[in-house]
Write an enzyme that holds these catalytic residues in place. Structure first.
Site, PDB file in Angstrom:
ATOM      1  N   HIS A 211       5.308  -8.074  -4.281  1.00 16.04           N
ATOM      2  CA  HIS A 211       3.939  -8.437  -3.882  1.00 16.04           C
ATOM      3  C   HIS A 211       3.679  -9.915  -4.180  1.00 16.04           C
ATOM      4  O   HIS A 211       3.125 -10.244  -5.236  1.00 16.04           O
ATOM      5  CB  HIS A 211       2.928  -7.580  -4.656  1.00 16.04           C
ATOM      6  CG  HIS A 211       2.859  -6.164  -4.195  1.00 16.04           C
ATOM      7  ND1 HIS A 211       1.976  -5.741  -3.232  1.00 16.04           N
ATOM      8  CD2 HIS A 211       3.576  -5.082  -4.567  1.00 16.04           C
ATOM      9  CE1 HIS A 211       2.149  -4.439  -3.022  1.00 16.04           C
ATOM     10  NE2 HIS A 211       3.115  -4.019  -3.817  1.00 16.04           N
TER      11      HIS A 211
ATOM     12  N   ILE B  30       5.997  -3.143  -7.478  1.00 15.65           N
ATOM     13  CA  ILE B  30       5.174  -1.959  -7.726  1.00 15.65           C
ATOM     14  C   ILE B  30       5.643  -0.861  -6.769  1.00 15.65           C
ATOM     15  O   ILE B  30       5.480  -0.973  -5.563  1.00 15.65           O
ATOM     16  CB  ILE B  30       3.676  -2.252  -7.492  1.00 15.65           C
ATOM     17  CG1 ILE B  30       3.194  -3.417  -8.373  1.00 15.65           C
ATOM     18  CG2 ILE B  30       2.836  -0.994  -7.745  1.00 15.65           C
ATOM     19  CD1 ILE B  30       1.797  -3.907  -8.034  1.00 15.65           C
ATOM     20  N   ARG B  31       6.253   0.174  -7.297  1.00 20.92           N
ATOM     21  CA  ARG B  31       6.809   1.256  -6.450  1.00 20.92           C
ATOM     22  C   ARG B  31       7.578   0.643  -5.267  1.00 20.92           C
ATOM     23  O   ARG B  31       7.401   1.023  -4.117  1.00 20.92           O
ATOM     24  CB  ARG B  31       5.703   2.176  -5.930  1.00 20.92           C
ATOM     25  CG  ARG B  31       5.109   3.019  -7.020  1.00 20.92           C
ATOM     26  CD  ARG B  31       4.249   4.190  -6.571  1.00 20.92           C
ATOM     27  NE  ARG B  31       4.194   4.462  -5.169  1.00 20.92           N
ATOM     28  CZ  ARG B  31       3.091   4.380  -4.426  1.00 20.92           C
ATOM     29  NH1 ARG B  31       1.964   3.974  -4.954  1.00 20.92           N
ATOM     30  NH2 ARG B  31       3.114   4.694  -3.158  1.00 20.92           N
TER      31      ARG B  31
ATOM     32  N   ARG C 163      12.711   3.708   0.229  1.00 21.00           N
ATOM     33  CA  ARG C 163      11.395   3.659  -0.419  1.00 21.00           C
ATOM     34  C   ARG C 163      11.519   3.909  -1.924  1.00 21.00           C
ATOM     35  O   ARG C 163      12.440   4.581  -2.366  1.00 21.00           O
ATOM     36  CB  ARG C 163      10.478   4.742   0.177  1.00 21.00           C
ATOM     37  CG  ARG C 163      10.175   4.572   1.637  1.00 21.00           C
ATOM     38  CD  ARG C 163       9.374   5.747   2.181  1.00 21.00           C
ATOM     39  NE  ARG C 163       8.037   5.784   1.602  1.00 21.00           N
ATOM     40  CZ  ARG C 163       7.347   6.904   1.374  1.00 21.00           C
ATOM     41  NH1 ARG C 163       7.855   8.075   1.653  1.00 21.00           N
ATOM     42  NH2 ARG C 163       6.142   6.853   0.854  1.00 21.00           N
TER      43      ARG C 163
ATOM     44  N   GLU D  81       1.476 -11.816  -3.114  1.00 17.51           N
ATOM     45  CA  GLU D  81       0.045 -12.141  -3.116  1.00 17.51           C
ATOM     46  C   GLU D  81      -0.599 -11.896  -4.483  1.00 17.51           C
ATOM     47  O   GLU D  81      -1.738 -12.308  -4.712  1.00 17.51           O
ATOM     48  CB  GLU D  81      -0.683 -11.329  -2.033  1.00 17.51           C
ATOM     49  CG  GLU D  81      -0.967  -9.877  -2.354  1.00 17.51           C
ATOM     50  CD  GLU D  81       0.222  -8.918  -2.283  1.00 17.51           C
ATOM     51  OE1 GLU D  81       0.017  -7.723  -2.527  1.00 17.51           O
ATOM     52  OE2 GLU D  81       1.357  -9.369  -1.988  1.00 17.51           O
TER      53      GLU D  81
ATOM     54  N   GLY E 160       0.877  -1.163   0.000  1.00 20.59           N
ATOM     55  CA  GLY E 160       0.000   0.000   0.000  1.00 20.59           C
ATOM     56  C   GLY E 160       0.913   1.210   0.000  1.00 20.59           C
ATOM     57  O   GLY E 160       1.975   1.189  -0.614  1.00 20.59           O
ATOM     58  N   GLU E 161       0.553   2.217   0.732  1.00 20.68           N
ATOM     59  CA  GLU E 161       1.392   3.416   0.816  1.00 20.68           C
ATOM     60  C   GLU E 161       1.829   3.537   2.277  1.00 20.68           C
ATOM     61  O   GLU E 161       0.995   3.693   3.161  1.00 20.68           O
ATOM     62  CB  GLU E 161       0.564   4.621   0.366  1.00 20.68           C
ATOM     63  CG  GLU E 161       1.384   5.656  -0.385  1.00 20.68           C
ATOM     64  CD  GLU E 161       2.355   6.393   0.531  1.00 20.68           C
ATOM     65  OE1 GLU E 161       3.556   6.472   0.200  1.00 20.68           O
ATOM     66  OE2 GLU E 161       1.901   6.885   1.566  1.00 20.68           O
ATOM     67  N   SER E 162       3.131   3.437   2.524  1.00 14.03           N
ATOM     68  CA  SER E 162       3.617   3.303   3.908  1.00 14.03           C
ATOM     69  C   SER E 162       3.209   4.474   4.804  1.00 14.03           C
ATOM     70  O   SER E 162       2.855   4.265   5.967  1.00 14.03           O
ATOM     71  CB  SER E 162       5.136   3.104   3.937  1.00 14.03           C
ATOM     72  OG  SER E 162       5.800   4.190   3.329  1.00 14.03           O
TER      73      SER E 162
ATOM     74  N   CYS F 165       6.262  -5.276   0.620  1.00 14.54           N
ATOM     75  CA  CYS F 165       6.373  -3.945   0.015  1.00 14.54           C
ATOM     76  C   CYS F 165       6.302  -2.856   1.099  1.00 14.54           C
ATOM     77  O   CYS F 165       7.237  -2.713   1.882  1.00 14.54           O
ATOM     78  CB  CYS F 165       5.333  -3.766  -1.081  1.00 14.54           C
ATOM     79  SG  CYS F 165       5.712  -2.374  -2.173  1.00 14.54           S
TER      80      CYS F 165
END
Length: 196
Positions: A170, A134-135, A106, A172, A47-49, A79
């Site tokens: 990721h 992803i990022r 990051r 998953e 997600g976004e940390s 991630c």
């Protein structure tokens, strides 16, 4: 059967649940701190940390997450979850949960549009694992007791420190559950030790 929680604040929560269940565990979405008492292991998804951290603070999770770690229960950060587990972050004075002896940077593989998949070897898990980045962050430095499990282009992308597992990608988002199997086994071993 072990019960594994997925921190349900942001990220691919359902996909982690499916992977846990495909690996022989029982998956539970954790939305309240008191639910941590019900689970044997915990996944902190991507997600976004900074968003996840804000929600962790908003819902009063931080002390309970640290207690969970102190109790010796396994945690797996994927991630953004890796960023939350790291005890050192490039460009930041303070870590988040800070339980894993790694320094993490990051977005080190670029922005969203530079997302990619790569086949990597994960020690003790798979010779060819299709990893979705992803990022993604990466581990810049790992403490001397940290086991480096995987690298991509000479960057550390998966590692284990005691009962903490972290990866940049990721797992998953594919149908390959070998890394989740590895974590489920970590939780099973931890639980059997606690009952021994």
């Amino acid at each position: 059967m072990v019960k594994i929680g997925v921190l349900g604040l942001q990220g691919a929560v359902r996909e982690h649940l499916w992977a846990i269940e495909a690996s022989g565990g029982e998956g539970i979405i954790v939305k309240r701190p008191e639910q941590l008492e019900e689970v044997d292991g915990l996944i902190i998804p991507g997600g976004e940390s900074t968003t996840i951290r804000r929600l962790v603070d908003k819902y009063g999770f931080m002390d309970e997450l640290k207690k969970f770690a102190d109790d010796g229960k396994p945690m797996f950060g994927t991630c953004a979850g890796l960023i939350l587990l790291a005890n050192n972050l490039v460009g930041y004075d303070e870590p988040h949960i800070g339980v894993m002896d790694v320094k993490v940077e990051r977005n080190s593989f670029g922005r969203q549009r530079e997302s990619f998949e790569a086949d990597i070897a994960i020690s003790g898990v798979a010779d060819n694992f299709s990893a979705v980045f992803i990022r993604a962050p990466h581990i810049v430095e790992a403490g001397e007791d940290v086991e480096v499990l995987a690298k991509h282009n000479d960057r550390i992308v998966a590692a284990r420190d005691r009962q903490f597992l972290g990866c940049s990608f990721h797992p998953e988002l594919t149908n390959d559950h070998r890394l989740m199997n590895y974590f489920v086994k970590m939780v099973e071993e931890s639980k059997s030790k606690n009952f021994a």
